[in-house]
Design an enzyme around this catalytic site. Structure first.
Site, PDB file in Angstrom:
ATOM      1  N   GLY A  83      61.197-126.196 -69.202  1.00 38.04           N
ATOM      2  CA  GLY A  83      60.074-125.548 -68.448  1.00 38.04           C
ATOM      3  C   GLY A  83      60.672-124.313 -67.810  1.00 38.04           C
TER       4      GLY A  83
ATOM      5  N   ASP B  89      59.931-127.802 -77.726  1.00 37.09           N
ATOM      6  CA  ASP B  89      58.977-128.710 -76.966  1.00 37.09           C
ATOM      7  C   ASP B  89      59.872-129.716 -76.440  1.00 37.09           C
ATOM      8  OD1 ASP B  89      57.087-130.847 -76.631  1.00 37.09           O
ATOM      9  OD2 ASP B  89      55.714-129.502 -77.212  1.00 37.09           O
TER      10      ASP B  89
ATOM     11  N   ALA C 234      59.670-128.944 -67.357  1.00 37.37           N
ATOM     12  CA  ALA C 234      58.634-128.884 -68.324  1.00 37.37           C
ATOM     13  C   ALA C 234      57.679-129.813 -67.898  1.00 37.37           C
ATOM     14  CB  ALA C 234      59.173-129.071 -69.665  1.00 37.37           C
TER      15      ALA C 234
ATOM     16  N   TYR D 225      47.795-136.349 -63.366  1.00 34.72           N
ATOM     17  CA  TYR D 225      48.730-135.602 -62.985  1.00 34.72           C
ATOM     18  C   TYR D 225      49.960-136.273 -62.317  1.00 34.72           C
ATOM     19  CZ  TYR D 225      51.627-131.894 -61.125  1.00 34.72           C
ATOM     20  OH  TYR D 225      52.834-131.240 -60.618  1.00 34.72           O
TER      21      TYR D 225
END
Ligand SMILES: NC(=O)c1ccc[n+]([C@@H]2O[C@H](COP(=O)([O-])OP(=O)(O)OC[C@H]3O[C@@H](n4cnc5c(N)ncnc54)[C@H](O)[C@@H]3O)[C@@H](O)[C@H]2O)c1
Length: 372
Positions: A9, A60, A81, A183
């Site tokens: 990320g 990914d 990420a 989250y």
């Protein structure tokens, strides 16, 4: 020889600043990032702000082959990420769980085969739910998240069982997590999974609980991320920022430069292994104060923030960081004040074309019954 660092990320907001911080300090940096459209736009191009000396692998975190390839010759991993929208996580449950939880599991399986000197994982203040409070006598208290019934009456503050209003105090790492969104659940999962697996396989792991990060390169077009970027996006489109509740909720805004330094210190400090640290500014501001400061800096004082009196499912009332542990063990001291940070952010913002998707995002949450 220079240490090779991998940032998953790393093409995102915090990761790119960390890449810069590490390159400046003599490390080699590789980034694994899938250049997610919501963050990077439709073209999926390498972001211009990513330092040119950072190697970018587009891939990914859920892809084993991509992870294995990215880990080749790596000494240290930062795992950043993630899908990062609190509101969005409440309806894209599968996506958030796959990227955040499964992505971490895939990375850890690869690290069991190819251990590194250190793994630093990005956790979040969102895992606390409400911050820590004290009652009138000064006794510290943990408080559950407010119930919908209370919020429906526009009764925003946190009360104890006797109905007395509690006041926020700085939240230490020892506060019991209270997970109020998918989250938050996924960030706690990432943090615990990394520490647990690291402990089992002798991989030193550090979890950093970031508070509200702000600074240049935060995706203005992503309506689900940082409140400062969202407010800035509204101001630049000559629209008032939309403030939930009464605007008096308290948060801790930390400069992305301070976060990047804390991340480097977490890698360089052997005593940090196995530990969790709050990374915030240690300062508390109300959301309304922040919006007003920003209006002044952007020369938009004539635009008054719109206090909506609405609330979002999963939002907490007050939370700011107790950073004494990071100060003591990492030698971390935040060096940016909010005023300086907003000034600097404003300099960058002048050059940005901010596409305002906030209204769409708000409608989406409303349509799903996630705001009231
Ligand atoms: N920004 C904050 O205030 C804040 C606060 C607490 C925690 N965090 C955490 O810090 C980390 C970085 O956040 P950020 O603000 O830089 O977010 P960001 O969205 O700018 O960066 C995340 C990056 O991850 C990439 N990504 C998303 N899904 C991926 C996948 N499946 N495979 C590979 N790459 C993928 C995106 O393309 C993006 O570049 C995240 O783990 C986030 O949860 C951020």
């Amino acid at each position: 020889m220079k240490k090779q660092v991998l940032i998953t990320g790393g093409a995102g907001f915090i990761g790119s600043h960390l890449a810069n911080e590490l390159l400046k300090n003599g490390y080699k940096v590789r980034v694994l990032d899938n250049l997610l459209e919501q963050v990077h736009g439709e073209n999926g191009e390498r972001p211009a702000y990513l330092p040119k000396d950072a190697e970018l692998i587009t891939g990914d975190v859920r892809n084993r082959a991509a992870i294995r390839n990215a880990l080749e010759g790596v000494d240290v991993v930062y795992h950043f990420a993630a899908r990062v929208g609190v509101g969005q996580s409440m309806y894209e449950l599968q996506e958030y769980t796959e990227v955040n939880n499964t992505g971490t599991a895939v990375l850890l399986e690869a690290l069991i085969e190819n251990p590194v000197e250190k793994l630093v994982v990005a956790s979040s203040m969102s895992i606390y739910g409400e911050g820590l409070y004290q009652d009138a006598s000064g006794k510290h208290q943990e408080a559950p998240c407010r119930k919908k019934e209370q919020l429906k009456q526009a009764d925003w503050e946190v009360h104890n069982a006797k109905g007395e209003k509690l006041s926020p105090v700085a939240t230490p790492e020892s506060k019991t997590p209270d997970l109020a969104s998918v989250y938050a659940l996924s960030k706690y999962d990432q943090e615990r999974m990394c520490l647990m697996v690291g402990n089992a396989y002798n991989i030193p792991v550090v979890a950093l609980r970031f508070f509200n990060a702000y600074g240049p390169y935060q995706a203005l077009s992503n309506p689900y991320t940082g409140v400062l970027a969202i407010f800035a996006s509204r101001f630049l489109n000559n629209k008032p920022p939309l403030i939930f509740e009464d605007g008096q909720q308290i948060r801790d805004f930390v400069s992305v430069y301070d976060i990047a330094r804390a991340c480097r210190l977490a890698m360089e400090t052997p005593e940090a292994a196995g530990e969790v640290f709050n990374i915030g500014s240690g300062k508390s501001y109300t959301i309304q104060e922040v919006a007003e400061k920003m209006a002044v800096v952007l020369g938009k004082k004539y635009i008054k923030p719109e206090i909506t009196g609405k609330y979002r499912v999963g939002d907490i009332r007050h939370c700011y960081a107790d950073i004494s542990k990071a100060k003591e063990i990492l030698g971390y001291t935040p060096s940016y004040s909010l005023e300086e940070g907003i000034q600097e952010l404003a300099g960058w913002l002048q050059d940005q074309i901010a596409e305002d998707k906030v209204a769409d995002a708000k409608e989406e949450l409303e349509a799903r019954g996630l705001t009231v």
